[in-house]
Every structure is written in C-alpha cells, then in structure tokens.
Design a protein around this motif. Structure first.
Motif, PDB file in Angstrom:
ATOM      1  N   GLY A  93       0.798  -1.167   0.109  1.00  0.00           N
ATOM      2  CA  GLY A  93       0.176  -0.092  -0.055  1.00  0.00           C
ATOM      3  C   GLY A  93       0.823   1.220  -0.009  1.00  0.00           C
ATOM      4  N   ASP A  94       0.826   2.095  -0.867  1.00  0.00           N
ATOM      5  CA  ASP A  94       1.473   3.275  -1.040  1.00  0.00           C
ATOM      6  C   ASP A  94       1.000   4.340  -0.265  1.00  0.00           C
ATOM      7  OD1 ASP A  94       3.359   4.749  -1.916  1.00  0.00           O
ATOM      8  OD2 ASP A  94       3.014   5.070  -4.172  1.00  0.00           O
ATOM      9  N   MET A  95       1.048   4.521   1.111  1.00  0.00           N
ATOM     10  CA  MET A  95       0.425   5.320   1.954  1.00  0.00           C
ATOM     11  C   MET A  95       1.595   6.539   1.771  1.00  0.00           C
ATOM     12  SD  MET A  95       1.950   6.715   4.914  1.00  0.00           S
ATOM     13  CE  MET A  95       2.946   5.179   5.478  1.00  0.00           C
ATOM     14  N   ALA A  96       2.797   6.189   1.569  1.00  0.00           N
ATOM     15  CA  ALA A  96       3.830   7.495   1.364  1.00  0.00           C
ATOM     16  C   ALA A  96       3.627   8.504   0.435  1.00  0.00           C
ATOM     17  CB  ALA A  96       5.261   6.870   1.436  1.00  0.00           C
ATOM     18  N   ALA A  97       3.127   8.071  -0.531  1.00  0.00           N
ATOM     19  CA  ALA A  97       2.830   8.859  -1.799  1.00  0.00           C
ATOM     20  C   ALA A  97       1.786  10.329  -1.235  1.00  0.00           C
ATOM     21  CB  ALA A  97       2.234   8.184  -3.112  1.00  0.00           C
ATOM     22  N   SER A  98       0.756   9.739  -0.546  1.00  0.00           N
ATOM     23  CA  SER A  98      -0.219  10.883  -0.366  1.00  0.00           C
ATOM     24  C   SER A  98       0.405  11.784   0.592  1.00  0.00           C
ATOM     25  CB  SER A  98      -1.499  10.127   0.018  1.00  0.00           C
ATOM     26  OG  SER A  98      -1.865   9.296  -0.651  1.00  0.00           O
ATOM     27  N   VAL A  99       1.040  11.047   1.703  1.00  0.00           N
ATOM     28  CA  VAL A  99       1.546  11.796   2.724  1.00  0.00           C
ATOM     29  C   VAL A  99       2.552  13.068   2.119  1.00  0.00           C
ATOM     30  CG1 VAL A  99       2.956  12.153   4.774  1.00  0.00           C
ATOM     31  CG2 VAL A  99       1.348  10.323   4.437  1.00  0.00           C
ATOM     32  N   LEU A 100       3.582  12.573   1.128  1.00  0.00           N
ATOM     33  CA  LEU A 100       4.440  13.317   0.503  1.00  0.00           C
ATOM     34  C   LEU A 100       4.059  14.391  -0.349  1.00  0.00           C
ATOM     35  CD1 LEU A 100       6.996  10.372  -0.388  1.00  0.00           C
ATOM     36  CD2 LEU A 100       7.558  12.474   1.560  1.00  0.00           C
ATOM     37  N   ALA A 101       2.921  13.935  -1.126  1.00  0.00           N
ATOM     38  CA  ALA A 101       2.268  14.841  -1.976  1.00  0.00           C
ATOM     39  C   ALA A 101       1.652  16.038  -1.192  1.00  0.00           C
ATOM     40  CB  ALA A 101       1.326  14.222  -2.899  1.00  0.00           C
ATOM     41  N   ALA A 102       0.861  15.858   0.053  1.00  0.00           N
ATOM     42  CA  ALA A 102       0.463  16.658   0.971  1.00  0.00           C
ATOM     43  C   ALA A 102       1.487  17.418   1.358  1.00  0.00           C
ATOM     44  CB  ALA A 102      -0.351  16.187   2.010  1.00  0.00           C
ATOM     45  N   LEU A 103       2.706  17.294   1.425  1.00  0.00           N
ATOM     46  CA  LEU A 103       3.666  18.113   2.042  1.00  0.00           C
ATOM     47  C   LEU A 103       4.353  18.673   0.645  1.00  0.00           C
ATOM     48  CD1 LEU A 103       5.557  15.817   4.345  1.00  0.00           C
ATOM     49  CD2 LEU A 103       4.131  17.707   5.120  1.00  0.00           C
ATOM     50  N   GLY A 104       4.115  18.643  -0.377  1.00  0.00           N
ATOM     51  CA  GLY A 104       4.607  19.431  -1.604  1.00  0.00           C
ATOM     52  C   GLY A 104       5.610  18.746  -2.037  1.00  0.00           C
ATOM     53  N   VAL A 105       5.908  17.488  -1.725  1.00  0.00           N
ATOM     54  CA  VAL A 105       7.115  16.809  -2.161  1.00  0.00           C
ATOM     55  C   VAL A 105       6.884  15.910  -3.280  1.00  0.00           C
ATOM     56  CG1 VAL A 105       9.023  15.455  -1.336  1.00  0.00           C
ATOM     57  CG2 VAL A 105       8.085  16.987   0.223  1.00  0.00           C
ATOM     58  N   ALA A 106       7.641  15.783  -4.410  1.00  0.00           N
ATOM     59  CA  ALA A 106       7.358  14.958  -5.503  1.00  0.00           C
ATOM     60  C   ALA A 106       7.846  13.578  -4.900  1.00  0.00           C
ATOM     61  CB  ALA A 106       8.199  15.284  -6.830  1.00  0.00           C
ATOM     62  N   PRO A 107       6.809  12.406  -5.159  1.00  0.00           N
ATOM     63  CA  PRO A 107       7.218  11.255  -4.832  1.00  0.00           C
ATOM     64  C   PRO A 107       7.791  10.448  -5.749  1.00  0.00           C
ATOM     65  CG  PRO A 107       4.916  11.131  -4.871  1.00  0.00           C
ATOM     66  CD  PRO A 107       5.411  12.722  -5.048  1.00  0.00           C
ATOM     67  N   LEU A 108       8.868   9.652  -5.829  1.00  0.00           N
ATOM     68  CA  LEU A 108       9.619   9.054  -6.897  1.00  0.00           C
ATOM     69  C   LEU A 108       9.435   7.226  -6.358  1.00  0.00           C
ATOM     70  CD1 LEU A 108      12.487  10.876  -8.477  1.00  0.00           C
ATOM     71  CD2 LEU A 108      10.344  10.343  -9.463  1.00  0.00           C
ATOM     72  N   ARG A 109       8.482   6.707  -6.809  1.00  0.00           N
ATOM     73  CA  ARG A 109       8.385   5.300  -6.272  1.00  0.00           C
ATOM     74  C   ARG A 109       8.922   4.486  -7.335  1.00  0.00           C
ATOM     75  NH1 ARG A 109       2.761   1.911  -4.505  1.00  0.00           N
ATOM     76  NH2 ARG A 109       3.812  -0.098  -4.789  1.00  0.00           N
ATOM     77  N   VAL A 110       9.964   3.458  -6.870  1.00  0.00           N
ATOM     78  CA  VAL A 110      10.676   2.552  -7.779  1.00  0.00           C
ATOM     79  C   VAL A 110      10.541   1.099  -7.407  1.00  0.00           C
ATOM     80  CG1 VAL A 110      12.168   4.593  -8.395  1.00  0.00           C
ATOM     81  CG2 VAL A 110      12.809   3.110  -6.487  1.00  0.00           C
ATOM     82  N   ALA A 111      10.589   0.130  -8.084  1.00  0.00           N
ATOM     83  CA  ALA A 111      10.783  -1.186  -7.627  1.00  0.00           C
ATOM     84  C   ALA A 111      11.975  -1.225  -6.894  1.00  0.00           C
ATOM     85  CB  ALA A 111      10.688  -1.885  -8.830  1.00  0.00           C
ATOM     86  N   PRO A 112      11.646  -2.216  -5.949  1.00  0.00           N
ATOM     87  CA  PRO A 112      12.891  -2.634  -4.903  1.00  0.00           C
ATOM     88  C   PRO A 112      14.049  -3.292  -5.662  1.00  0.00           C
ATOM     89  CG  PRO A 112      10.794  -3.557  -3.878  1.00  0.00           C
ATOM     90  CD  PRO A 112      10.556  -2.945  -5.469  1.00  0.00           C
ATOM     91  N   GLY A 113      15.355  -3.116  -5.353  1.00  0.00           N
ATOM     92  CA  GLY A 113      16.542  -3.296  -5.895  1.00  0.00           C
ATOM     93  C   GLY A 113      17.715  -2.873  -5.420  1.00  0.00           C
ATOM     94  N   PRO A 114      18.711  -3.075  -5.475  1.00  0.00           N
ATOM     95  CA  PRO A 114      20.092  -2.615  -4.896  1.00  0.00           C
ATOM     96  C   PRO A 114      20.155  -0.983  -5.415  1.00  0.00           C
ATOM     97  CG  PRO A 114      20.480  -4.440  -5.791  1.00  0.00           C
ATOM     98  CD  PRO A 114      19.300  -4.478  -6.206  1.00  0.00           C
ATOM     99  N   ASP A 115      20.178  -0.177  -4.351  1.00  0.00           N
ATOM    100  CA  ASP A 115      20.574   1.222  -4.681  1.00  0.00           C
ATOM    101  C   ASP A 115      19.295   1.947  -5.647  1.00  0.00           C
ATOM    102  OD1 ASP A 115      22.581   1.379  -3.011  1.00  0.00           O
ATOM    103  OD2 ASP A 115      23.899   0.899  -4.554  1.00  0.00           O
ATOM    104  N   ALA A 116      18.255   1.388  -5.603  1.00  0.00           N
ATOM    105  CA  ALA A 116      17.088   1.676  -6.408  1.00  0.00           C
ATOM    106  C   ALA A 116      16.486   3.072  -6.295  1.00  0.00           C
ATOM    107  CB  ALA A 116      15.850   0.900  -6.486  1.00  0.00           C
ATOM    108  N   ALA A 117      16.295   3.461  -4.885  1.00  0.00           N
ATOM    109  CA  ALA A 117      15.831   4.796  -4.699  1.00  0.00           C
ATOM    110  C   ALA A 117      16.926   5.836  -4.951  1.00  0.00           C
ATOM    111  CB  ALA A 117      15.435   5.106  -3.313  1.00  0.00           C
ATOM    112  N   GLU A 118      18.123   5.521  -4.584  1.00  0.00           N
ATOM    113  CA  GLU A 118      19.400   6.476  -4.685  1.00  0.00           C
ATOM    114  C   GLU A 118      19.730   6.585  -6.378  1.00  0.00           C
ATOM    115  OE1 GLU A 118      19.439   3.841  -3.166  1.00  0.00           O
ATOM    116  OE2 GLU A 118      20.374   4.146  -0.931  1.00  0.00           O
ATOM    117  N   ASN A 119      19.624   5.652  -7.212  1.00  0.00           N
ATOM    118  CA  ASN A 119      19.668   5.773  -8.476  1.00  0.00           C
ATOM    119  C   ASN A 119      18.602   6.571  -9.053  1.00  0.00           C
ATOM    120  OD1 ASN A 119      22.099   4.313  -8.565  1.00  0.00           O
ATOM    121  ND2 ASN A 119      20.920   2.280  -8.819  1.00  0.00           N
ATOM    122  N   ALA A 120      17.363   6.623  -8.609  1.00  0.00           N
ATOM    123  CA  ALA A 120      16.154   7.262  -9.279  1.00  0.00           C
ATOM    124  C   ALA A 120      16.715   8.796  -8.973  1.00  0.00           C
ATOM    125  CB  ALA A 120      14.825   6.832  -8.546  1.00  0.00           C
ATOM    126  N   LEU A 121      17.151   9.099  -7.719  1.00  0.00           N
ATOM    127  CA  LEU A 121      17.330  10.605  -7.366  1.00  0.00           C
ATOM    128  C   LEU A 121      18.416  11.122  -8.308  1.00  0.00           C
ATOM    129  CD1 LEU A 121      16.966  10.381  -3.371  1.00  0.00           C
ATOM    130  CD2 LEU A 121      15.382  11.810  -5.142  1.00  0.00           C
TER     131      LEU A 121
END
Length: 200
Positions: free
Chosen positions: A46-74
């Motif tokens: 369940g992607d609860m984080a996306a709604s919270v981040l959007a409400a804070l004015g932050v762009a959420p980048l959701r990626v599939a799990p994997g080594p350094d997946a979030a870091e690489n997206a940023l």
C-alpha cells in the motif's frame, strides 16, 4: 532537494514519523526550487507514503525494490536537472552514491543528515557543506503543550475527549435557559405524581 527516504526516515515508516521527519528536513533546507523523495516499494505494498509526501508538497518517486534503487532514481533526476543548468543540490542522505553529482563541474552539494548518522567518506569529501540536525522521532506539539487532537497511524485526526469532570454545557440565552428550567420543573413534578400519587 533530494531526499533518500529509506536512509533518512526508514523503510515503511508510520505516517506521523514520515511527516515530521520530512517536514524537518524541508524546513532546514532553506529556499529550494523543488523537493523529490525516492523510495522503493513493490506493487503489492500500500503506497501510503505517496499521499503524505504529496500533501507536503514533495514529489514522490516510487521505484521497484532493488540494490540502490531509490538512490539511482534520485541521481537520474538530479542528472536531468544538471543538464538544465541546476548546479546546487541539497542531499538528504549519507549514501556514497550521491558523490557522483560532484563529477559535474561547478556542482555544489549541501548535505543534511541527522546527528550521529553515518556518512560515507566519499560523499563527505564531495560535499561543500554538511549539516547535522537533531533527530526527529515524532510530531511535537507547539511549545510542549498537550495536544487536543490525536493522530492515528493512518493520518486521521481525532479530537481528544475532555478530562473527566470538565464537560461544559453550551452557553444559552436567558430565555432558553428559563424555558429549559421550567420544562425540567414540570417533568420533575410529573414524575413525583407518578411515583407518589396524591392522597384524596
């Protein structure tokens, strides 16, 4: 502003923790063009984080799990910004992967991390500035006063009931108060007549 969610907040954080920590980072960052948060999550989560981040004015980048997946997206996002002329990044992470941003000439990296948080040597050397913030565990009420609202893990707010013995009646006009008092007296007399019939 680049926020590595897992590195700065944790995996699957509760809503109050997510909101308070991201808010603290955004306030400490100062002026910025936009903020992006990356995190790994599977389709079944369940992607609860996306709604919270959007409400804070932050762009959420959701990626599939994997080594350094979030870091690489940023980093991919930052690289596109560098190509458009962006030369200053506030990086909220201690991961060494972000040091690559300094390979582009004239790029400035400002690090925001929690006090006592490990920072990779390579990233620390590439950073122009490193600031440590007091770690935020949960939302704090203003000036330490007890809150009259309770926040559940799903982000819903519930009013705290008044303390025992402190319930107050609403303010009534004299006419309404007199009417209610008269009705109360009449009901009281009727109950007495029913329980204790008058002698004839």
């Amino acid at each position: 502003m680049l926020i590595d969610l897992e590195n700065m907040v944790g995996t699957n954080p509760r809503t109050p923790v997510l909101r308070s920590r991201v808010t603290a980072l955004m306030e400490a960052a100062g002026p910025y063009h936009h903020a992006v948060v990356a995190y790994a999550a599977s389709e079944d989560d369940g992607d609860m984080a996306a709604s919270v981040l959007a409400a804070l004015g932050v762009a959420p980048l959701r990626v599939a799990p994997g080594p350094d997946a979030a870091e690489n997206a940023l980093i991919r996002h930052a690289s596109r910004m560098q190509a458009d002329g962006c030369s200053r990044f506030t990086v909220c992470s201690g991961d060494k992967a972000f040091a690559i941003l300094a390979d582009v000439e004239s790029t400035q990296i400002d690090l925001l991390v929690w006090q006592g948080q490990p920072v990779a040597t390579r990233l620390a050397e590439a950073a122009d500035d490193i600031r440590e913030l007091p770690r935020v565990e949960k939302s704090a009420t203003a000036q330490g006063a007890p809150s009259t609202n309770l926040e559940s893990d799903d982000g819903a707010r519930h009013e705290r009931p008044p303390a025992a013995g402190r319930y107050r009646l609403p303010n009534l006009s004299p006419a309404v108060a007199a009417l209610l008092a008269g009705a109360g007296v009449a009901v009281g007399h009727r109950l007495v007549d029913m329980v204790l019939p008058r002698r004839r």
